[in-house]
Design an enzyme around this catalytic site. Structure first.
Site, mmCIF file in Angstrom:
data_model
loop_
_atom_site.group_PDB
_atom_site.id
_atom_site.type_symbol
_atom_site.label_atom_id
_atom_site.label_comp_id
_atom_site.label_asym_id
_atom_site.label_seq_id
_atom_site.Cartn_x
_atom_site.Cartn_y
_atom_site.Cartn_z
ATOM 1 C CD GLU A 216 -2.775 1.300 2.424
ATOM 2 O OE1 GLU A 216 -2.734 0.407 3.294
ATOM 3 O OE2 GLU A 216 -3.590 2.247 2.438
ATOM 4 C CG ASN B 179 -4.728 4.945 0.791
ATOM 5 O OD1 ASN B 179 -5.607 4.227 1.240
ATOM 6 N ND2 ASN B 179 -3.448 4.733 1.025
ATOM 7 C CD GLU C 278 -5.908 0.360 0.219
ATOM 8 O OE1 GLU C 278 -6.023 1.130 1.200
ATOM 9 O OE2 GLU C 278 -5.103 -0.579 0.172
ATOM 10 C CG ASP D 200 -8.630 2.178 3.275
ATOM 11 O OD1 ASP D 200 -8.382 1.253 4.063
ATOM 12 O OD2 ASP D 200 -7.820 3.065 2.949
ATOM 13 C CD GLU E 133 -6.637 -0.852 6.621
ATOM 14 O OE1 GLU E 133 -6.042 -0.122 5.826
ATOM 15 O OE2 GLU E 133 -7.593 -0.472 7.335
HETATM 16 P P1 C2E Z 1 -5.211 3.952 5.707
HETATM 17 O O1 C2E Z 1 -5.454 3.928 4.244
HETATM 18 O O2 C2E Z 1 -6.162 3.219 6.542
HETATM 19 O O3 C2E Z 1 -3.734 3.446 5.936
HETATM 20 C C1 C2E Z 1 -3.343 2.612 6.947
HETATM 21 C C2 C2E Z 1 -2.739 3.392 8.057
HETATM 22 O O4 C2E Z 1 -2.483 2.526 9.142
HETATM 23 C C3 C2E Z 1 -1.384 3.985 7.710
HETATM 24 O O5 C2E Z 1 -1.229 5.170 8.401
HETATM 25 C C4 C2E Z 1 -0.423 2.980 8.236
HETATM 26 O O6 C2E Z 1 0.867 3.492 8.504
HETATM 27 C C5 C2E Z 1 -1.114 2.588 9.494
HETATM 28 N N1 C2E Z 1 -0.743 1.231 9.923
HETATM 29 C C6 C2E Z 1 -0.290 0.199 9.215
HETATM 30 N N2 C2E Z 1 -0.073 -0.892 10.013
HETATM 31 C C7 C2E Z 1 -0.407 -0.525 11.256
HETATM 32 C C8 C2E Z 1 -0.423 -1.180 12.517
HETATM 33 O O7 C2E Z 1 -0.077 -2.341 12.659
HETATM 34 N N3 C2E Z 1 -0.863 -0.467 13.567
HETATM 35 C C9 C2E Z 1 -1.246 0.832 13.459
HETATM 36 N N4 C2E Z 1 -1.655 1.453 14.545
HETATM 37 N N5 C2E Z 1 -1.254 1.486 12.291
HETATM 38 C C10 C2E Z 1 -0.846 0.828 11.203
HETATM 39 P P2 C2E Z 1 -0.679 6.448 7.722
HETATM 40 O O8 C2E Z 1 0.381 6.117 6.794
HETATM 41 O O9 C2E Z 1 -0.435 7.425 8.805
HETATM 42 O O10 C2E Z 1 -1.894 6.969 6.854
HETATM 43 C C11 C2E Z 1 -3.058 7.403 7.404
HETATM 44 C C12 C2E Z 1 -4.128 7.586 6.414
HETATM 45 O O11 C2E Z 1 -3.813 8.603 5.488
HETATM 46 C C13 C2E Z 1 -4.365 6.383 5.537
HETATM 47 O O12 C2E Z 1 -5.184 5.456 6.201
HETATM 48 C C14 C2E Z 1 -5.037 6.965 4.347
HETATM 49 O O13 C2E Z 1 -6.404 7.103 4.575
HETATM 50 C C15 C2E Z 1 -4.416 8.326 4.274
HETATM 51 N N6 C2E Z 1 -3.411 8.339 3.223
HETATM 52 C C16 C2E Z 1 -2.158 7.925 3.236
HETATM 53 N N7 C2E Z 1 -1.563 8.158 2.038
HETATM 54 C C17 C2E Z 1 -2.491 8.697 1.255
HETATM 55 C C18 C2E Z 1 -2.526 9.159 -0.092
HETATM 56 O O14 C2E Z 1 -1.541 9.075 -0.837
HETATM 57 N N8 C2E Z 1 -3.693 9.665 -0.582
HETATM 58 C C19 C2E Z 1 -4.784 9.747 0.223
HETATM 59 N N9 C2E Z 1 -5.875 10.280 -0.298
HETATM 60 N N10 C2E Z 1 -4.810 9.349 1.480
HETATM 61 C C20 C2E Z 1 -3.679 8.821 1.995
HETATM 62 CA CA CA Z 2 -5.652 2.535 2.744
HETATM 63 CA CA CA Z 3 -7.475 1.594 6.199
#
Ligand code: C2E
Ligand code: CA
Ligand code: CA
Length: 692
Positions: free
Chosen positions: A472, A530, A562, A592, A649
């Site tokens: 991802e 995403n 997603e 998602d 996830e």
């Molecule tokens: P998401 O799509 O639900 O992404 C999963 C989030 O959970 C990611 O946070 C990831 O680092 C985190 N994660 C993965 N494994 C674990 C785990 O074992 N425990 C916990 N507590 N967290 C875990 P991240 O990277 O901070 O991203 C947060 C949100 O930001 C993402 O949720 C997504 O909705 C958004 N996002 C990230 N990149 C993009 C992007 O390029 N475009 C858009 N539109 N949204 C993005």
């Molecule tokens: Ca995602």
């Molecule tokens: Ca997610």
């Protein structure tokens, strides 16, 4: 303009009048002076006359003396003395005669009488002398009486003449003195009258100039202050009227330009420039009179979908109708503006600073909401739209126009976040939040230009064989001061400010390139990108994907997308359309954060989804919550029957991994395996894992 009315004519009249008045005064004064000189001349003439009379007196005495001298010589028979005395007498007589000439005009009758008396004198003297010589004394005495009589007459007539001359002078002098006094009086009167007259004239002319001048000055002030409709009092035509007319034209022109500059062409409402001016004016007024001013900031809910689904002309009709409704519902004296796009504002001035204010504003806001929620008729269709209202009040929510707008805007966003179709008030916390957002927006912009945004990759592991089934793409911000910033801190702001499009493009392009690089190795690693609701509903996304596809020629199944449930449900029709197209290009789609939103199962089919991502909150509780376990197993069963992939996830522990495996969820993602990594580290991680 007639000549008579003109200011120049009035000034000319004034000047002429002054000259005339001056001339008159000079004339009068001159006549006074003339009278005085005439009096002086008369005095001199009288003195001369007196001298003449004195001379005549003296001559007469000489004659009298010489008469007696001649008589004495004749008595003594002194012939020589007699002859000398006779000669002197003739001379004295001749002189007297000459002197009488000068006095003839003064008293002609008396002088004539004197001459007559004098003419007989020699003959009478001759008789006296003859008698004396003959020694006839009585006869001589008799003849001498005649001579004396003549002398008496002479003296008498001289006295008469003198009297007459003096009397005439007296009368003349009296007359002239009276005339001079009259002249002086006249001079005074004429001076006073002319001074009064000219003062009156100056006053009237000055008044007739000053009043219109003041009006013109006042009008110029008004025009320069931008006051509307400078209407000047009606005046008879003159130069001032010309100025008035020019001013009026200028004011009208300025008015027209203002109207154009301050009007929104589509709705006919005032525009943002007018709003800014009104706020600035309102702040000054409030500061002066201790009142408050409210700004209501309104944004139509889901207006974009109207534009996209029904076209721009329908959108314009909705905007016009919304403007009409706001104009109708806004209280008297309120300023309704179209701020931009589907954003409107209402400014309410003169509010009392008391406890009832907020209630009053809320009621008004709710009235507006009700009015706006009435169906719109666009062509044959009825359309329903609502709006979100944010309210900020001066001076509580901001000191400047800009601060008030940003507070009201923040309140409006709060209304959006609180489910739309509601009214929210600004608060200090909200304002702080908005301020922070504003700086973040600027920072994101800068970061985009500087290339500080890069995706990291988190593997999706198939736990049966322990192999990497995908990755991802999760965006990271390499901030020069703050280090690596996670999306939780900027995605929302980027979405609200519209920057998410650019940010998404960066992530998408990078992910495309990465997937292309990894596709060389073995069967490739599919990358999930995403998408936020904004991106999904923007036609630009599809164009970008299409363009990348045509240049990169990537196997479409290696790039997946997603979308959160809630993003999809924001505008289901539009989402469905976009997703269909993406899927049509061969890309897989995942939902998602499944289970956290409120989508109905029906949508799963409608959207043609390939994968469901079970939200972290269920995975977290799977070890101890029966409910969570039940939800996960139900979701997995659903996936099975709909032939969807399921990815869990946030897997952090072995227990969680095992429980999920037990329930049949083999695709897993989480810190247990690794957090998101930069591409090189991701590759290293994959290699190390394969080796282990
Ligand atoms: P998401 O799509 O639900 O992404 C999963 C989030 O959970 C990611 O946070 C990831 O680092 C985190 N994660 C993965 N494994 C674990 C785990 O074992 N425990 C916990 N507590 N967290 C875990 P991240 O990277 O901070 O991203 C947060 C949100 O930001 C993402 O949720 C997504 O909705 C958004 N996002 C990230 N990149 C993009 C992007 O390029 N475009 C858009 N539109 N949204 C993005
Ligand atoms: Ca995602
Ligand atoms: Ca997610």
């Amino acid at each position: 303009m007639t000549l008579v009315r003109s200011v120049s004519f009035r000034l000319l009249v004034l000047t002429l009048a002054m000259i005339a008045v001056l001339g008159l005064t000079v004339g009068v004064l001159r006549s006074v002076v003339q009278h005085e000189t005439a009096l002086d001349a008369r005095e001199t003439a009288q003195n001369q006359q007196r001298q003449h009379f004195d001379a005549v007196h003296r001559s007469l005495s000489s004659v009298r003396l010489l008469l007696s001298t001649v008589s004495s010589a004749a008595l003594t028979r002194d012939a020589a003395a007699e002859t000398r005395a006779q000669g002197a007498l003739a001379e004295a007589q001749a002189q007297l005669d000459r002197q009488l000439d000068a006095l003839a005009p003064v008293a002609p009758r008396e002088i004539a009488a004197m001459r007559e008396s004098m003419s007989g004198l020699p003959a009478d003297l001759h008789v006296v002398v003859s008698e004396l010589r003959a020694g006839r004394m009585p006869a001589a005495e008799q003849a001498a009486v005649a001579v004396r009589e003549r002398i008496r007459v002479l003296e008498q007539k001289l006295a008469d003449a003198e009297e007459r001359g003096a009397g005439d002078y007296q009368a003349l002098r009296e007359h002239e003195r009276a005339a001079a006094a009259r002249g002086v009086r006249l001079a005074w009167i004429s001076t006073v009258v002319t001074v009064l007259l000219s003062a009156l004239l100056v006053l009237t002319v000055a008044r007739s100039l000053l009043r219109p001048l003041r009006q013109v000055v006042a009008a110029v002030r008004k025009v320069s202050a931008g006051e509307s409709g400078v209407v000047l009092p009606p005046r008879p035509p003159d130069e001032f009227t010309d100025i008035h007319v020019a001013l009026q034209q200028f004011s009208d022109q300025a008015q027209r330009l203002r109207a154009i500059a301050y009007r929104d062409a589509l709705t006919g409402l005032s525009n943002r420039a007018r709003l800014e001016e009104a706020l600035a004016d309102g702040i000054i007024k409030c500061a002066r009179n201790g009142q408050s001013m409210a700004l209501m900031f309104m944004d139509l809910d889901n207006f974009k979908s109207v534009n996209e689904s029904l076209g721009h002309s329908a959108g314009d009709r909705v905007l016009r109708e919304a403007a009409r409704r706001l104009g109708r519902l806004a209280p008297e004296g309120a300023l309704v503006c179209r701020y931009s796009g589907d954003k409107f504002t209402i400014v309410l001035e003169g509010l009392k600073r008391d406890g009832t204010q907020q209630l009053h504003l809320r009621r008004l806001g709710e009235t507006l909401l009700r009015g706006m929620a009435e169906p719109y008729q666009t062509g044959a269709d009825f359309l329903f739209t609502t709006m979100s209202v944010g309210i900020a009040v001066y001076p509580m929510d901001g000191q400047t126009a800009e601060q008030i707008v940003s507070s009201a805007d923040a309140a409006m966003y709060l209304a959006k976040r609180s489910g739309r179709n509601n009214v929210q008030f600004a608060s200090p916390e909200l304002t702080e939040d908005a301020k922070r957002k504003l700086t973040v927006v600027g920072e994101i912009r800068r970061g985009l230009v500087a290339g500080e945004f890069l995706p990291y990759y988190q593997p999706i592991v198939d736990v049966r064989e322990g192999v990497v089934a995908g990755a991802e793409a999760l965006i990271r911000w390499h901030h020069p001061q703050r280090g690596i910033v996670l999306p939780g801190e900027f995605i929302r702001v980027a979405e609200d400010s519209g920057l998410i499009g650019d940010l998404g493009d960066v992530c998408l392009t990078r992910a495309f390139d990465q997937a292309l690089r990894w596709s060389d190795a073995s069967s490739g690693i599919p990358i999930s990108v995403n998408l936020s609701a904004r991106q999904l509903h923007d036609r630009k996304l599809l164009a970008t994907v299409e363009q990348l596809q045509s240049v990169r020629r990537l196997r479409p199944d290696l790039l997946q997308f997603e979308i959160t449930e809630s993003a999809m449900m924001e505008r289901p029709d539009l989402s469905q359309l976009a997703l269909q197209e993406i899927r049509g290009m061969g890309h897989k789609l995942g939902i998602d954060d499944f289970g956290t939103g409120y989508s109905s199962l029906g949508y799963l089919q409608r959207f043609q989804i390939d994968r469901i991502k079970i939200d972290r909150t269920f995975v977290e509780r799977i070890g101890w919550s029966r409910q969570a376990r039940a939800i996960v197993s139900a979701t997995l069963a659903l996936c099975k029957s709909l032939e969807l992939e399921a990815v869990a996830e946030g897997v952090e522990t072995r227990d969680q991994m095992d429980s999920l495996k037990e329930l049949g969820c083999h695709l897993q993602q989480g810190y247990l395996f690794t957090p998101a990594l930069p591409p090189e580290e991701f590759e290293l991680w994959v290699r190390n894992r394969a080796a282990a």
